[in-house]
Each structure stands twice: as C-alpha cells, then as structure tokens.
Scaffold this motif. Structure first.
Motif, PDB file in Angstrom:
ATOM      1  N   LEU A  45      -3.976 -97.247   8.376  1.00  0.00           N
ATOM      2  CA  LEU A  45      -2.580 -97.456   7.803  1.00  0.00           C
ATOM      3  C   LEU A  45      -2.728 -98.277   6.676  1.00  0.00           C
ATOM      4  O   LEU A  45      -2.022 -98.216   5.457  1.00  0.00           O
ATOM      5  N   ALA A  46      -3.506 -99.307   6.785  1.00  0.00           N
ATOM      6  CA  ALA A  46      -3.683-100.387   5.789  1.00  0.00           C
ATOM      7  C   ALA A  46      -4.316-100.031   4.507  1.00  0.00           C
ATOM      8  O   ALA A  46      -3.679-100.286   3.470  1.00  0.00           O
ATOM      9  N   THR A  47      -5.032 -98.947   4.549  1.00  0.00           N
ATOM     10  CA  THR A  47      -5.518 -98.472   3.442  1.00  0.00           C
ATOM     11  C   THR A  47      -4.644 -97.544   2.727  1.00  0.00           C
ATOM     12  O   THR A  47      -4.456 -97.624   1.772  1.00  0.00           O
ATOM     13  N   ARG A  48      -3.700 -96.875   3.316  1.00  0.00           N
ATOM     14  CA  ARG A  48      -2.541 -96.199   3.115  1.00  0.00           C
ATOM     15  C   ARG A  48      -1.503 -97.047   2.419  1.00  0.00           C
ATOM     16  O   ARG A  48      -0.965 -96.689   1.153  1.00  0.00           O
ATOM     17  N   TYR A  49      -1.319 -98.243   2.945  1.00  0.00           N
ATOM     18  CA  TYR A  49      -0.417 -99.364   2.504  1.00  0.00           C
ATOM     19  C   TYR A  49      -0.971 -99.708   1.114  1.00  0.00           C
ATOM     20  O   TYR A  49      -0.109 -99.766  -0.155  1.00  0.00           O
ATOM     21  N   ARG A  50      -2.238-100.117   1.083  1.00  0.00           N
ATOM     22  CA  ARG A  50      -2.534-100.561  -0.308  1.00  0.00           C
ATOM     23  C   ARG A  50      -2.685 -99.489  -1.343  1.00  0.00           C
ATOM     24  O   ARG A  50      -2.782 -99.908  -2.358  1.00  0.00           O
ATOM     25  N   ALA A  51      -2.830 -98.335  -0.925  1.00  0.00           N
ATOM     26  CA  ALA A  51      -2.673 -97.194  -1.952  1.00  0.00           C
ATOM     27  C   ALA A  51      -1.187 -96.877  -2.275  1.00  0.00           C
ATOM     28  O   ALA A  51      -0.904 -95.780  -3.036  1.00  0.00           O
ATOM     29  N   THR A  52      -0.195 -98.024  -2.059  1.00  0.00           N
ATOM     30  CA  THR A  52       1.128 -97.746  -2.264  1.00  0.00           C
ATOM     31  C   THR A  52       1.686 -96.737  -1.665  1.00  0.00           C
ATOM     32  O   THR A  52       2.682 -95.783  -2.448  1.00  0.00           O
ATOM     33  N   ASP A  53       1.268 -96.350  -0.345  1.00  0.00           N
ATOM     34  CA  ASP A  53       2.074 -95.064   0.155  1.00  0.00           C
ATOM     35  C   ASP A  53       3.438 -95.981   1.109  1.00  0.00           C
ATOM     36  O   ASP A  53       3.161 -96.601   1.878  1.00  0.00           O
ATOM     37  N   HIS A  54       4.595 -95.719   0.543  1.00  0.00           N
ATOM     38  CA  HIS A  54       5.950 -96.387   0.848  1.00  0.00           C
ATOM     39  C   HIS A  54       6.384 -96.035   1.955  1.00  0.00           C
ATOM     40  O   HIS A  54       7.466 -96.590   2.649  1.00  0.00           O
ATOM     41  N   ARG A  55       5.627 -94.883   2.840  1.00  0.00           N
ATOM     42  CA  ARG A  55       6.027 -94.790   3.969  1.00  0.00           C
ATOM     43  C   ARG A  55       5.510 -95.644   5.053  1.00  0.00           C
ATOM     44  O   ARG A  55       5.876 -95.673   6.086  1.00  0.00           O
ATOM     45  N   VAL A  56       4.430 -96.479   4.465  1.00  0.00           N
ATOM     46  CA  VAL A  56       3.914 -97.389   5.585  1.00  0.00           C
ATOM     47  C   VAL A  56       4.453 -98.850   5.442  1.00  0.00           C
ATOM     48  O   VAL A  56       4.618 -99.341   4.202  1.00  0.00           O
ATOM     49  N   LEU A  57       4.901 -99.557   6.427  1.00  0.00           N
ATOM     50  CA  LEU A  57       5.338-100.773   6.488  1.00  0.00           C
ATOM     51  C   LEU A  57       4.341-101.788   6.844  1.00  0.00           C
ATOM     52  O   LEU A  57       3.485-101.497   7.886  1.00  0.00           O
ATOM     53  N   GLU A  58       4.389-102.952   6.372  1.00  0.00           N
ATOM     54  CA  GLU A  58       3.549-103.987   6.863  1.00  0.00           C
ATOM     55  C   GLU A  58       4.597-104.759   7.736  1.00  0.00           C
ATOM     56  O   GLU A  58       5.610-105.246   7.343  1.00  0.00           O
ATOM     57  N   VAL A  59       4.087-105.185   8.975  1.00  0.00           N
ATOM     58  CA  VAL A  59       4.946-105.854   9.856  1.00  0.00           C
ATOM     59  C   VAL A  59       4.016-107.032  10.236  1.00  0.00           C
ATOM     60  O   VAL A  59       2.593-106.906  10.894  1.00  0.00           O
TER      61      VAL A  59
END
Length: 308
Positions: A45-59
């Motif tokens: 999920l971190a990889t997706r987040y760094r790829a600007t996948d806005h469906r993934v949240l950082e908490v």
C-alpha cells in the motif's frame, strides 16, 4: 426503528498477501506470521501511496509514530450510530465488518477520561490528562479510514477492582445518548453486547437497550482475562438466554486492514505483535460461518425490535 437488513458475508477474493492460519505449525508461529503478512501488506500500500494513488491513506499510530497505509472507504447505505465504551472497542470488535462493507458512521465514545495504558507504558503516560489526550488521538487515527464522525462524552472509565456501575450514571449517559440519537433519526444503533463483565461495557449496553438498540457486537477485550474467557461467555449466556441471535460477518478480505486499525491503539496493545489475539479470535469465530469458506469473521447479535 426500521430494521436494517443484516450484514451478509461478502463474496471472497483473498488479498494478494497470503494470510497466515493459526493452526498446525501456526499454533506456535502465528503472532510473527501475522506481523510479517501485515508488514508486506503495508509495504504494498505504501508503494501505491507514493505513486499518488489517492485511494490510499497514510495513518500514523500516535504512540509509536509509525506510519501505516490503508485504503480509504466510501460509505454508502443507511447511517450507523455506533456507541462504544472506550476508544478502542469499535476497532477491536466491529471494525472489520465496516471495512468490508462501509456505511456512514458516527461513533460516540462514552468513557474518554482514562489512565489505562499497557503496564510497560505507565511511566511514559502517567496521569489522566496525558493518557486521555493520547487515547483521543488514537481513536481519531483508527477511525480515519472510515470517514467517521466522532462524539466524546467525557466520562471517566472504571478502574480495578471493578464494581457494579452507578445507576445514576447510567441514567445520565442514557439521556445524553438519547439526545444524540434524536439528532440522527435515520441511523441504526450499534452497541456492545456486553459479553465482558467490565462495568463500562455493561452500562453502555444497558443504555443502548433503553434507546431501542437491537444490533450489538461481540465485544472483545485485548487480554484474554475477560470477554473471551469461558466464565464470561457463561455469564453472558445466563444473562441473555436465547434473546440474542448471532450473525457472522466474513472479514477475511480486510483482516490485514483491521490489523492496521488496531495498530493505532498502541497504548493498549503493546508491542505490535501482541495484536494477534483479536485476529486469532476472528479465526475461531469463522469456524461457524455457513456462507462460504472464510478464514476470519466477526460476530454480531440481533434482538427483536424493542418498544423503547
């Protein structure tokens, strides 16, 4: 109150990360197996987040300050007014069902003043104000993936040795909850079944029943000394008889996201590997699933419509 259609197990597609099973050799290795599976899930999920996948949240877990990643949910359907005794009770007992099937949530936490933390952290968080502030931040972080609204009632929690709750306090809590429920007339109520003997859980359950609540979660304590203990199960069955009809919700597809939600409550469940216990219970619960071969499940209860 109009009765909501019961939550049904969803069609199963296992996540990309292999899920550990706490039997066979897993009877010895499950805590570490789950920890590794969750770490891999978080990294994906971190990889997706760094790829600007806005469906993934950082908490970020407030105690450990460790960042985790989780897919944001899009709530739909009838709103739910959740009444929890303490900040971690919804997360422990019912969060998987709403990760699997998101609905608009308003979470009311009754006992928000506390000095309860894991014994190894008592020197770090030594007074009620410090603990209460930390637990408030933990509650907010855990509910972020659900886009839930939060309401805090500000009562002080019970401390051991436990005693029966004060009937006058029950009356006060009930009236506060009644006013909140009146502002959410379309919401379905959800509260703890009070499987545990903890007086705060028993009070909140009784208050919810007075409001006409007919939908309850099997409330789990992190420690196996209550709620999951055989004596508490016996007392629960003695109190309720056949009045509560169990319903299971398959959470296999979202169980690693539930681990992320639990990681937000690091002041209560420490160290992180110890958080396997609620998940181990979910595996036991899934043995009763009749609608599909799910590995993990949460248990809820329904009662007949109340006239309250």
């Amino acid at each position: 109150m109009t009765k909501e259609t019961p939550v049904r197990p969803q069609p199963k597609t296992l996540p990309a990360v292999g899920l550990p099973v706490p039997d066979g050799s897993g009877i010895y290795t499950f805590p570490n197996d789950l920890h590794r599976a969750h770490r891999t899930h978080t990294q994906q999920l971190a990889t997706r987040y760094r790829a600007t996948d806005h469906r993934v949240l950082e908490v970020t877990a407030p105690h450990t300050r460790v960042p985790y990643y989780v897919e944001a949910r899009t709530p739909a359907g009838r709103p739910v007014l959740v009444i929890e005794p303490h900040h971690d009770d919804f997360a422990l007992s019912a969060s998987g069902a709403f990760l699997a099937r998101p609905r608009p949530l308003t979470v009311v936490t009754v006992f928000t003043r506390s000095r309860s933390v894991h014994p190894t952290l008592e020197a770090t968080y030594a007074d009620v104000d410090t603990v209460s502030e930390l637990r408030d931040r933990e509650g907010a972080a855990a509910l972020a993936p659900f886009a839930a609204r939060r309401l805090l009632l500000g009562y002080k929690d019970a401390e051991p040795p436990y005693r029966p709750y004060d009937p006058e306090r029950l009356d006060r809590v009930t009236e506060e909850l009644r006013r909140i429920a009146a502002v959410h007339p379309d919401a379905e109520l959800l509260a703890p079944a009070a499987v545990t003997r903890h007086p705060d859980h028993l009070l909140v359950h009784e208050a919810a029943v007075r409001l006409g609540c007919t939908w309850f979660w099997e409330d789990l304590a992190f420690w196996s000394t209550y709620a999951l203990a055989g004596c508490d199960q016996h007392l629960f069955r003695t109190r309720t008889g056949a009045a509560m009809r169990p319903e299971l919700v398959d959470i296999t597809d979202v169980v690693l996201d539930k681990v992320t939600v639990l990681r937000m409550h690091g002041s209560q469940m420490h160290p992180a590997r110890k958080m396997y216990r609620p998940i181990r219970h979910a595996f036991t619960t899934a043995a009763d699933l009749v609608d599909g071969p799910g590995l993990y499940a949460e248990r809820f209860y329904r009662t007949e419509e109340s006239t309250c």
